[in-house]
Design a protein around this motif. Structure first.
Motif, mmCIF file in Angstrom:
data_model
loop_
_atom_site.group_PDB
_atom_site.id
_atom_site.type_symbol
_atom_site.label_atom_id
_atom_site.label_comp_id
_atom_site.label_asym_id
_atom_site.label_seq_id
_atom_site.Cartn_x
_atom_site.Cartn_y
_atom_site.Cartn_z
ATOM 1 N N ALA A 31 0.846 -1.201 0.000
ATOM 2 C CA ALA A 31 0.000 0.000 0.000
ATOM 3 C C ALA A 31 0.877 1.245 0.000
ATOM 4 O O ALA A 31 1.973 1.243 0.556
ATOM 5 C CB ALA A 31 -0.906 -0.004 1.227
ATOM 6 N N THR A 32 0.388 2.298 -0.633
ATOM 7 C CA THR A 32 1.078 3.590 -0.590
ATOM 8 C C THR A 32 0.150 4.604 0.084
ATOM 9 O O THR A 32 -1.040 4.311 0.316
ATOM 10 C CB THR A 32 1.402 4.112 -2.009
ATOM 11 N N ASP A 35 -3.346 5.142 -1.027
ATOM 12 C CA ASP A 35 -4.375 4.136 -0.726
ATOM 13 C C ASP A 35 -5.096 4.416 0.599
ATOM 14 O O ASP A 35 -5.915 3.600 1.041
ATOM 15 C CB ASP A 35 -3.738 2.739 -0.641
ATOM 16 N N SER A 38 -8.974 4.090 0.686
ATOM 17 C CA SER A 38 -9.460 2.706 0.520
ATOM 18 C C SER A 38 -9.190 1.895 1.777
ATOM 19 O O SER A 38 -10.041 1.136 2.241
ATOM 20 C CB SER A 38 -8.743 2.032 -0.652
ATOM 21 N N TRP A 39 -7.994 2.039 2.297
ATOM 22 C CA TRP A 39 -7.618 1.266 3.488
ATOM 23 C C TRP A 39 -8.522 1.634 4.656
ATOM 24 O O TRP A 39 -9.043 0.764 5.368
ATOM 25 C CB TRP A 39 -6.141 1.520 3.822
ATOM 26 N N LEU A 63 0.602 4.997 6.648
ATOM 27 C CA LEU A 63 1.172 4.457 5.404
ATOM 28 C C LEU A 63 2.465 5.179 5.040
ATOM 29 O O LEU A 63 3.424 4.565 4.557
ATOM 30 C CB LEU A 63 0.144 4.564 4.264
ATOM 31 N N GLN A 78 1.780 -2.693 5.186
ATOM 32 C CA GLN A 78 0.418 -2.925 4.734
ATOM 33 C C GLN A 78 0.400 -3.291 3.259
ATOM 34 O O GLN A 78 1.047 -2.617 2.453
ATOM 35 C CB GLN A 78 -0.387 -1.635 4.975
ATOM 36 N N LEU A 80 -2.301 -4.208 -0.010
ATOM 37 C CA LEU A 80 -3.696 -4.178 -0.435
ATOM 38 C C LEU A 80 -3.963 -5.379 -1.324
ATOM 39 O O LEU A 80 -3.095 -5.821 -2.078
ATOM 40 C CB LEU A 80 -4.007 -2.896 -1.198
ATOM 41 N N ILE A 87 -9.942 -2.703 -5.435
ATOM 42 C CA ILE A 87 -9.341 -2.956 -4.120
ATOM 43 C C ILE A 87 -10.402 -3.639 -3.262
ATOM 44 O O ILE A 87 -11.480 -3.083 -3.046
ATOM 45 C CB ILE A 87 -8.878 -1.638 -3.471
ATOM 46 N N ASP A 90 -7.265 -6.000 2.564
ATOM 47 C CA ASP A 90 -5.871 -5.712 2.899
ATOM 48 C C ASP A 90 -5.300 -6.808 3.790
ATOM 49 O O ASP A 90 -6.043 -7.548 4.444
ATOM 50 C CB ASP A 90 -5.726 -4.346 3.567
#
Ligand SMILES: CC(C)(COP(=O)(O)OP(=O)(O)OC[C@H]1O[C@@H](n2cnc3c(N)ncnc32)[C@H](O)[C@@H]1OP(=O)(O)O)[C@@H](O)C(=O)NCCC(=O)NCCS
Length: 187
Positions: A31-32, A35, A38-39, A63, A78, A80, A87, A90
């Protein structure tokens, strides 16, 4: 580096970044900060089984902090889970949490549940950790009441092992149970 696995990885001249793993349409990627939304959304549906992320901003900060750590240094990272372009969940990876053992935690967006995706994702990451990254085992801690998570872990090949020597390394509560995916002794 605090573990034999990390040393083995370094001397193998291994990867310089976390991998992307895929199986069919399913993909796991690091994950960046982009994200974060979404996370945060996925985590907000995890119910009582995961600690919630306070806000999208808090998710982004976490993140960013993870991304600032060089790969393969100890700590939570993390990933995804994507199905095609979507997505859908995770997986958190605590590398290597306990000597040569990594810990994982996971969740799916509600719409993605009931199709075996978590089990496939756990297998995908678990196989990479054991076969490519050189770890001896993967552990996950679940509540005994979390029937879906327990089923996922058992179906992915992890064994309940609250009584193993590893348990002593955790501050296990009576209602929690450790699951272990271990490299076969002769591997
Ligand atoms: C855990 C989670 C990822 C599982 O999602 P999933 O892979 O879609 O799993 P499923 O919904 O298909 O459930 C897996 C199995 O548990 C069973 N199950 C699900 N809920 C159940 C319940 N309340 N009681 C008994 N069995 C249950 C399902 O029938 C299924 O069994 P099957 O494979 O024999 O059909 C998802 O429920 C989730 O994100 N939960 C919230 C976060 C969480 O608990 N994370 C784990 C923390 S350790």
């Amino acid at each position: 580096m605090n573990s034999m696995a990390a040393d083995a990885w370094a001397t193998r001249g291994g990867a310089v970044k976390w991998p992307e793993l895929s199986e069919g349409l399913l993909r796991l990627r690091p994950a960046t900060a982009d994200d974060a939304e979404s996370w945060h959304a996925i985590r907000s549906h995890a119910g009582p089984w995961q600690s919630p992320l306070q806000s999208v901003a808090a998710a982004r900060e976490l993140l960013l902090a993870m991304a600032a750590e060089p790969p393969f240094t100890p700590g939570w990272r993390q990933f995804l889970l994507l199905e095609g372009a979507d997505i859908v969940g995770d997986i958190g990876l605590n590398w290597p949490a306990y000597g040569d053992y990594a810990e994982i935690g996971f969740e799916l967006a509600p719409a993605a549940r009931g199709r075996g995706l978590a089990q496939r994702a756990v297998r995908l990451l678990g196989s990479w950790l054991l076969d490519s990254a050189g770890l001896l085992g993967v552990v996950a801690i679940t509540h005994t009441d979390n029937k879906a998570a327990r089923a996922v872990l058992l179906e992915a090949g992890l064994l309940p092992c609250a009584d193993s020597g590893l348990a002593a390394r955790f501050d296990l509560q009576p209602h929690e149970r450790l699951h272990l995916m271990a490299r076969p002794a002769d591997a």
